[in-house]
Design a protein around this motif. Structure first.
Motif, PDB file in Angstrom:
ATOM      1  N   ALA A  21       2.600  -4.490   3.401  1.00  0.00           N
ATOM      2  CA  ALA A  21       3.505  -3.353   3.562  1.00  0.00           C
ATOM      3  C   ALA A  21       2.783  -2.045   3.302  1.00  0.00           C
ATOM      4  CB  ALA A  21       4.700  -3.496   2.622  1.00  0.00           C
ATOM      5  N   ILE A  22       3.191  -1.021   4.052  1.00  0.00           N
ATOM      6  CA  ILE A  22       2.715   0.342   3.838  1.00  0.00           C
ATOM      7  C   ILE A  22       3.929   1.247   3.630  1.00  0.00           C
ATOM      8  CG2 ILE A  22       1.598   2.349   4.883  1.00  0.00           C
ATOM      9  CD1 ILE A  22      -0.310   0.548   6.311  1.00  0.00           C
ATOM     10  N   PHE A  23       3.952   1.955   2.507  1.00  0.00           N
ATOM     11  CA  PHE A  23       4.987   2.949   2.232  1.00  0.00           C
ATOM     12  C   PHE A  23       4.343   4.329   2.358  1.00  0.00           C
ATOM     13  CE2 PHE A  23       6.695  -0.829   0.373  1.00  0.00           C
ATOM     14  CZ  PHE A  23       8.074  -0.701   0.415  1.00  0.00           C
ATOM     15  N   LEU A  24       4.866   5.163   3.236  1.00  0.00           N
ATOM     16  CA  LEU A  24       4.325   6.499   3.431  1.00  0.00           C
ATOM     17  C   LEU A  24       5.001   7.494   2.492  1.00  0.00           C
ATOM     18  CD1 LEU A  24       4.069   5.007   6.417  1.00  0.00           C
ATOM     19  CD2 LEU A  24       3.196   7.258   7.019  1.00  0.00           C
ATOM     20  N   PHE A  25       4.228   8.496   2.079  1.00  0.00           N
ATOM     21  CA  PHE A  25       4.721   9.450   1.085  1.00  0.00           C
ATOM     22  C   PHE A  25       3.993  10.775   1.265  1.00  0.00           C
ATOM     23  CE2 PHE A  25       4.259  10.989  -3.462  1.00  0.00           C
ATOM     24  CZ  PHE A  25       5.558  11.458  -3.579  1.00  0.00           C
ATOM     25  N   ASN A  26       4.750  11.866   1.300  1.00  0.00           N
ATOM     26  CA  ASN A  26       4.179  13.204   1.426  1.00  0.00           C
ATOM     27  C   ASN A  26       4.216  13.890   0.054  1.00  0.00           C
ATOM     28  OD1 ASN A  26       3.398  15.791   2.063  1.00  0.00           O
ATOM     29  ND2 ASN A  26       5.271  16.309   3.180  1.00  0.00           N
ATOM     30  N   PRO A  27       3.134  13.856  -0.722  1.00  0.00           N
ATOM     31  CA  PRO A  27       3.167  14.379  -2.095  1.00  0.00           C
ATOM     32  C   PRO A  27       3.362  15.890  -2.163  1.00  0.00           C
ATOM     33  CG  PRO A  27       0.926  13.788  -1.477  1.00  0.00           C
ATOM     34  CD  PRO A  27       1.815  13.292  -0.379  1.00  0.00           C
ATOM     35  N   SER A  28       3.014  16.620  -1.117  1.00  0.00           N
ATOM     36  CA  SER A  28       3.135  18.086  -1.154  1.00  0.00           C
ATOM     37  C   SER A  28       4.586  18.540  -1.218  1.00  0.00           C
ATOM     38  CB  SER A  28       2.456  18.696   0.079  1.00  0.00           C
ATOM     39  OG  SER A  28       3.112  18.287   1.268  1.00  0.00           O
ATOM     40  N   ALA A  29       5.535  17.627  -0.948  1.00  0.00           N
ATOM     41  CA  ALA A  29       6.952  17.998  -0.959  1.00  0.00           C
ATOM     42  C   ALA A  29       7.620  17.738  -2.307  1.00  0.00           C
ATOM     43  CB  ALA A  29       7.690  17.225   0.139  1.00  0.00           C
ATOM     44  N   HIS A  30       6.842  17.313  -3.325  1.00  0.00           N
ATOM     45  CA  HIS A  30       7.449  16.911  -4.595  1.00  0.00           C
ATOM     46  C   HIS A  30       6.687  17.488  -5.785  1.00  0.00           C
ATOM     47  CE1 HIS A  30       9.794  13.984  -2.277  1.00  0.00           C
ATOM     48  NE2 HIS A  30       8.671  13.665  -1.678  1.00  0.00           N
ATOM     49  N   LEU A  41       0.824  -1.206   0.000  1.00  0.00           N
ATOM     50  CA  LEU A  41       0.000   0.000   0.000  1.00  0.00           C
ATOM     51  C   LEU A  41       0.858   1.256   0.000  1.00  0.00           C
ATOM     52  CD1 LEU A  41      -2.320  -1.242   2.875  1.00  0.00           C
ATOM     53  CD2 LEU A  41      -2.885  -1.312   0.458  1.00  0.00           C
ATOM     54  N   LEU A  42       0.459   2.246  -0.798  1.00  0.00           N
ATOM     55  CA  LEU A  42       1.048   3.581  -0.733  1.00  0.00           C
ATOM     56  C   LEU A  42       0.094   4.456   0.072  1.00  0.00           C
ATOM     57  CD1 LEU A  42       3.247   5.618  -1.683  1.00  0.00           C
ATOM     58  CD2 LEU A  42       1.695   6.183  -3.585  1.00  0.00           C
ATOM     59  N   LEU A  43       0.588   5.000   1.171  1.00  0.00           N
ATOM     60  CA  LEU A  43      -0.222   5.886   2.006  1.00  0.00           C
ATOM     61  C   LEU A  43       0.324   7.302   1.892  1.00  0.00           C
ATOM     62  CD1 LEU A  43      -2.403   6.529   4.060  1.00  0.00           C
ATOM     63  CD2 LEU A  43      -0.871   5.738   5.870  1.00  0.00           C
ATOM     64  N   GLU A  44      -0.419   8.150   1.167  1.00  0.00           N
ATOM     65  CA  GLU A  44      -0.045   9.561   1.044  1.00  0.00           C
ATOM     66  C   GLU A  44      -0.625  10.322   2.225  1.00  0.00           C
ATOM     67  OE1 GLU A  44      -1.215  11.043  -2.754  1.00  0.00           O
ATOM     68  OE2 GLU A  44      -0.230   9.435  -3.875  1.00  0.00           O
ATOM     69  N   PHE A  45       0.194  11.156   2.857  1.00  0.00           N
ATOM     70  CA  PHE A  45      -0.251  11.807   4.090  1.00  0.00           C
ATOM     71  C   PHE A  45       0.037  13.304   4.072  1.00  0.00           C
ATOM     72  CE2 PHE A  45       4.180  10.808   4.774  1.00  0.00           C
ATOM     73  CZ  PHE A  45       4.682  11.873   5.515  1.00  0.00           C
ATOM     74  N   ASP A  46      -0.774  13.997   4.830  1.00  0.00           N
ATOM     75  CA  ASP A  46      -0.550  15.417   5.112  1.00  0.00           C
ATOM     76  C   ASP A  46       0.189  15.484   6.446  1.00  0.00           C
ATOM     77  OD1 ASP A  46      -0.661  18.058   5.879  1.00  0.00           O
ATOM     78  OD2 ASP A  46      -2.711  18.368   5.166  1.00  0.00           O
ATOM     79  N   PRO A  47       1.367  16.112   6.491  1.00  0.00           N
ATOM     80  CA  PRO A  47       2.156  16.115   7.723  1.00  0.00           C
ATOM     81  C   PRO A  47       1.419  16.675   8.944  1.00  0.00           C
ATOM     82  CG  PRO A  47       3.455  16.936   5.890  1.00  0.00           C
ATOM     83  CD  PRO A  47       2.048  16.824   5.394  1.00  0.00           C
ATOM     84  N   VAL A  48       0.424  17.531   8.737  1.00  0.00           N
ATOM     85  CA  VAL A  48      -0.283  18.112   9.891  1.00  0.00           C
ATOM     86  C   VAL A  48      -1.458  17.245  10.330  1.00  0.00           C
ATOM     87  CG1 VAL A  48       0.391  20.438   9.230  1.00  0.00           C
ATOM     88  CG2 VAL A  48      -1.811  19.527   8.441  1.00  0.00           C
ATOM     89  N   SER A  49      -1.730  16.160   9.617  1.00  0.00           N
ATOM     90  CA  SER A  49      -2.843  15.281   9.982  1.00  0.00           C
ATOM     91  C   SER A  49      -2.372  14.263  11.023  1.00  0.00           C
ATOM     92  CB  SER A  49      -3.367  14.550   8.748  1.00  0.00           C
ATOM     93  OG  SER A  49      -2.402  13.622   8.281  1.00  0.00           O
ATOM     94  N   ASN A  50      -3.313  13.494  11.533  1.00  0.00           N
ATOM     95  CA  ASN A  50      -3.013  12.451  12.516  1.00  0.00           C
ATOM     96  C   ASN A  50      -2.792  11.112  11.802  1.00  0.00           C
ATOM     97  OD1 ASN A  50      -2.702  11.202  15.024  1.00  0.00           O
ATOM     98  ND2 ASN A  50      -4.886  10.736  15.170  1.00  0.00           N
ATOM     99  N   TYR A  51      -1.943  11.135  10.775  1.00  0.00           N
ATOM    100  CA  TYR A  51      -1.729   9.938   9.956  1.00  0.00           C
ATOM    101  C   TYR A  51      -1.103   8.798  10.750  1.00  0.00           C
ATOM    102  CZ  TYR A  51       3.210  11.219   9.748  1.00  0.00           C
ATOM    103  OH  TYR A  51       4.503  11.520  10.076  1.00  0.00           O
ATOM    104  N   GLU A  52      -0.321   9.149  11.799  1.00  0.00           N
ATOM    105  CA  GLU A  52       0.311   8.098  12.589  1.00  0.00           C
ATOM    106  C   GLU A  52      -0.710   7.201  13.293  1.00  0.00           C
ATOM    107  OE1 GLU A  52       0.442  11.885  15.128  1.00  0.00           O
ATOM    108  OE2 GLU A  52       0.722  11.308  13.015  1.00  0.00           O
ATOM    109  N   GLY A  53      -1.945   7.734  13.467  1.00  0.00           N
ATOM    110  CA  GLY A  53      -3.001   6.914  14.064  1.00  0.00           C
ATOM    111  C   GLY A  53      -3.359   5.730  13.179  1.00  0.00           C
ATOM    112  N   ALA A  54      -3.320   5.930  11.848  1.00  0.00           N
ATOM    113  CA  ALA A  54      -3.603   4.824  10.923  1.00  0.00           C
ATOM    114  C   ALA A  54      -2.528   3.746  11.022  1.00  0.00           C
ATOM    115  CB  ALA A  54      -3.694   5.357   9.492  1.00  0.00           C
ATOM    116  N   ILE A  55      -1.273   4.171  11.191  1.00  0.00           N
ATOM    117  CA  ILE A  55      -0.184   3.200  11.354  1.00  0.00           C
ATOM    118  C   ILE A  55      -0.331   2.464  12.683  1.00  0.00           C
ATOM    119  CG2 ILE A  55       2.307   2.903  11.453  1.00  0.00           C
ATOM    120  CD1 ILE A  55       1.166   3.723   8.708  1.00  0.00           C
TER     121      ILE A  55
END
Length: 620
Positions: free
Chosen positions: A576-585, A444-458
């Motif tokens: 597997a989960i790969f995290l990715f912040n698309p706003s930085a690219h 899985l690719l999990l795209e996240f917003d750094p200010v969100s509570n994405y770590e809760g999903a992990i």
């Protein structure tokens, strides 16, 4: 002159091998590295002493210090080899006084005491005669020593004990490590240690019979043994140490008793087989009291789960019985008889030399108790006081589908830990609207917003894996949101990516390892060993995160690393989960990475959303 050249050449080669061994990077057996060097260096010192005795000084006055130094070197080598086995068996890098003098380590203490007794006897009684009619292999006359028969006997006893305990222990431990190279290194270490002891004893007997000194031959054999050790240790790294001990989520420490709550919707056999397999790998004896209704299926299911139940039952490492037999006597619960029964079983387990007794009780819905539930809980209260000690590890599994809250609370009160498998068994998959079975094996690719509570999903992902008795490995950096949230979660392995290190380093507890983030080869090595060490059953990988990695090693290397990981993951039962912040690219990098993943999600301020799933999941 030829003697001197050959002896010095052999000695120089041996010390060159020692230096090569010390320079090998990140040895898997880092905690025992110096012990190995001490053991072989002690034998090498015999060669050095022989050079002074036979080739440089050639005086009878040298024989007393020579004789004492030879015995001392043999004892030091034996103690170093034994302590190597001891440290490896304890799986710790620092063996404190508390461990050394515990009852559990009686064999180790007995061996050390016997070795020191041999050394003391040599110093007190000087049980040898100095002779001037010995010859070396070239026919030159040399001074020699002939040991008294009684001393040769106790030396022989030391050799037997040396092979029977530390050497055999090391060989047995080799079967517990999943990495083939680490396992081979341990096996050959045990063989070479045993061969070294045997060689010394055989040529000592031949010396007595033939009046020929075989130090040169002994040194050549020692050179062979040490070359083998150095060769097999060349490929093992500290990463094997980290991954070989990856424990399942039901890992319990000494003296703990866990209650697990389940329903018919949960695969209890996955939990049971994981618990049993881990106990057997740890050298424990497993007592499995299965539910009465499972009597006919328990063995076939355990075989299906990869446990050689027939072999373990024959060897006594697994004992199967019905839960009625475990608790009932003539249809009633007799506290006195039960406590005596389990005390006798514990004594038998200790006598057989197992590390722990690991009990597993599948109580099902408690129907076997009839109207004696209160008597059962009274027995548990008393048994917890009389039976439980650090030697015991216990898991009780209870089907709570139709159970009252009062009974559930009573089980929690009588256990050191409780786990509700139903509560967490689909904590992550349920939130994306699919079953656990449909998530297993997906990348899985999990795209996240750094200010969100994405770590809760992990966190939910980790909890779900733990509830299904699956291992979890997380690649992240120290102090990240995910590391801060989960670093105290039991049985989660962390690989911490860092810029300020050039080699891999592990923490003292073995739950975290620091690897250089700017070294793609070490990252690939870490990924490879993650996969190879978890070949049994499903395991779970979290990579946090691709954005940071791109900034550290570049997009092309990151892209290649992800493709490599996917190729390996595709051959395994892994999630597997790969995290990715698309706003930085930029859009090109975003599109390229997305093209690698058929399953994609995003976590923003509003929570977790599915953005792309394979058709097989979308149609469920």
């Amino acid at each position: 002159m030829i003697d001197l050249v050959l002896s010095i050449s052999t000695l120089a080669t041996l010390f060159a091998l020692i230096l090569l061994f010390l320079r090998q990077k990140g040895s898997y057996f880092k905690s025992t590295k110096m012990l190995l060097v001490i053991a072989f260096s002690a034998i090498d010192s015999i060669i050095l002493a022989s050079i002074f005795k036979n080739l440089l000084i050639k005086e009878s006055q040298t024989m007393l210090p020579y004789s004492v130094s030879v015995i001392a070197a043999v004892i030091v080598a034996a103690l170093a080899a034994e302590h190597t086995a001891f440290v490896l068996f304890k799986k710790t890098q620092v063996v404190g006084e508390r461990h050394l003098f515990s009852t559990e380590n009686l064999r180790s203490l007995t061996f050390k005491a016997y070795a020191l007794l041999v050394l003391g006897s040599a110093w007190l009684f000087t049980p040898w005669q100095i002779r001037d009619d010995f010859q070396n292999l070239l026919g030159n006359a040399v001074y020699g020593i002939e040991y008294d028969p009684w001393f040769l006997c106790i030396l022989g006893g030391l050799l037997v004990a040396f092979i029977a305990y530390p050497c055999t222990t090391i060989i047995r431990l080799s079967h517990k490590y999943k990495d083939r190279h680490a396992s081979e290194a341990l096996w050959w270490l045990g063989i070479c240690y045993a061969s070294t002891g045997g060689t010394l004893m055989i040529f000592q007997v031949l010396t007595r019979i033939l009046s020929i000194e075989f130090i040169g031959v002994i040194s050549l054999f020692n050179l062979l043994y040490y070359s083998i050790v150095v060769y097999y240790f060349r490929r093992t790294t500290i990463l094997e140490s980290f991954f070989a001990s990856t424990a399942p989520s039901l890992y319990l420490i000494e003296g703990e008793h866990l209650v697990v709550f389940y329903t018919d919707k949960v695969d209890k056999w996955k939990i049971f087989s994981t618990y049993i397999r881990h106990g057997l790998n740890e050298g424990d004896r497993v007592i499995f009291a299965h539910s009465d209704s499972d009597s006919k299926i328990v063995r076939p299911i355990l075989r299906e789960k990869g446990i050689d139940i027939d072999k373990h039952e024959r060897g006594g490492s697994v004992v199967l019985m019905s839960v009625s037999h475990a608790y009932m006597r003539n249809g009633i619960i007799d506290k006195g008889q039960l406590i005596n029964f389990w005390n006798d079983l514990k004594a038998d387990t200790r006598k057989r030399g197992f590390k722990h007794e690991r009990d597993l009780f599948d109580l099902s819905d408690l129907s076997f108790l009839g109207n004696q539930k209160e008597e059962y809980f009274e027995y548990l209260r008393e048994a917890n006081m009389q039976l439980m000690d650090p030697f015991m590890i216990e898991l009780r599994a209870v089907n709570i589908e139709d159970m009252t809250p009062q009974l559930v609370q009573e089980f929690k009160f009588l256990s050191t830990k409780a786990m509700d498998l139903l509560e967490h068994s689909d904590k992550f998959s349920g939130k994306i609207g699919v079953s656990r079975e449909e998530v297993v094996g997906k990348i899985l690719l999990l795209e996240f917003d750094p200010v969100s509570n994405y770590e809760g999903a992990i966190r939910d992902f980790v909890f779900e894996a733990s509830a299904n008795a699956e291992a979890v490995v997380i690649f992240t950096s120290r102090g990240s949101a995910i590391h801060s949230l989960l670093n105290k979660q039991e049985n989660v392995k962390f690989l911490l990516l860092a810029n300020l290190t050039q080699t891999s380093e592990t923490d003292k507890h073995g739950e975290e390892i620091i690897i250089p983030a700017n070294n793609p080869s070490l990252l690939l090595d870490a990924l490879s060993k993650t996969f190879k060490s978890n070949l049994e059953g499903n395991f779970n990988l979290v990579f946090d995160n691709l954005t940071t990695l791109i900034l550290q090693i570049g997009f092309e290397r990151t892209f290649s690393l992800v493709r490599y990981a996917q190729e390996i993951l595709g051959t395994l039962e892994a999630t597997a989960i790969f995290l990715f912040n698309p706003s930085a690219h930029d859009q090109k990098i975003i599109s390229s990475l997305r093209s690698l993943f058929s399953s994609q999600m995003s976590f923003e301020k509003d929570g977790l959303e599915i953005t792309k799933l394979p058709e097989t999941l979308m149609n469920t």
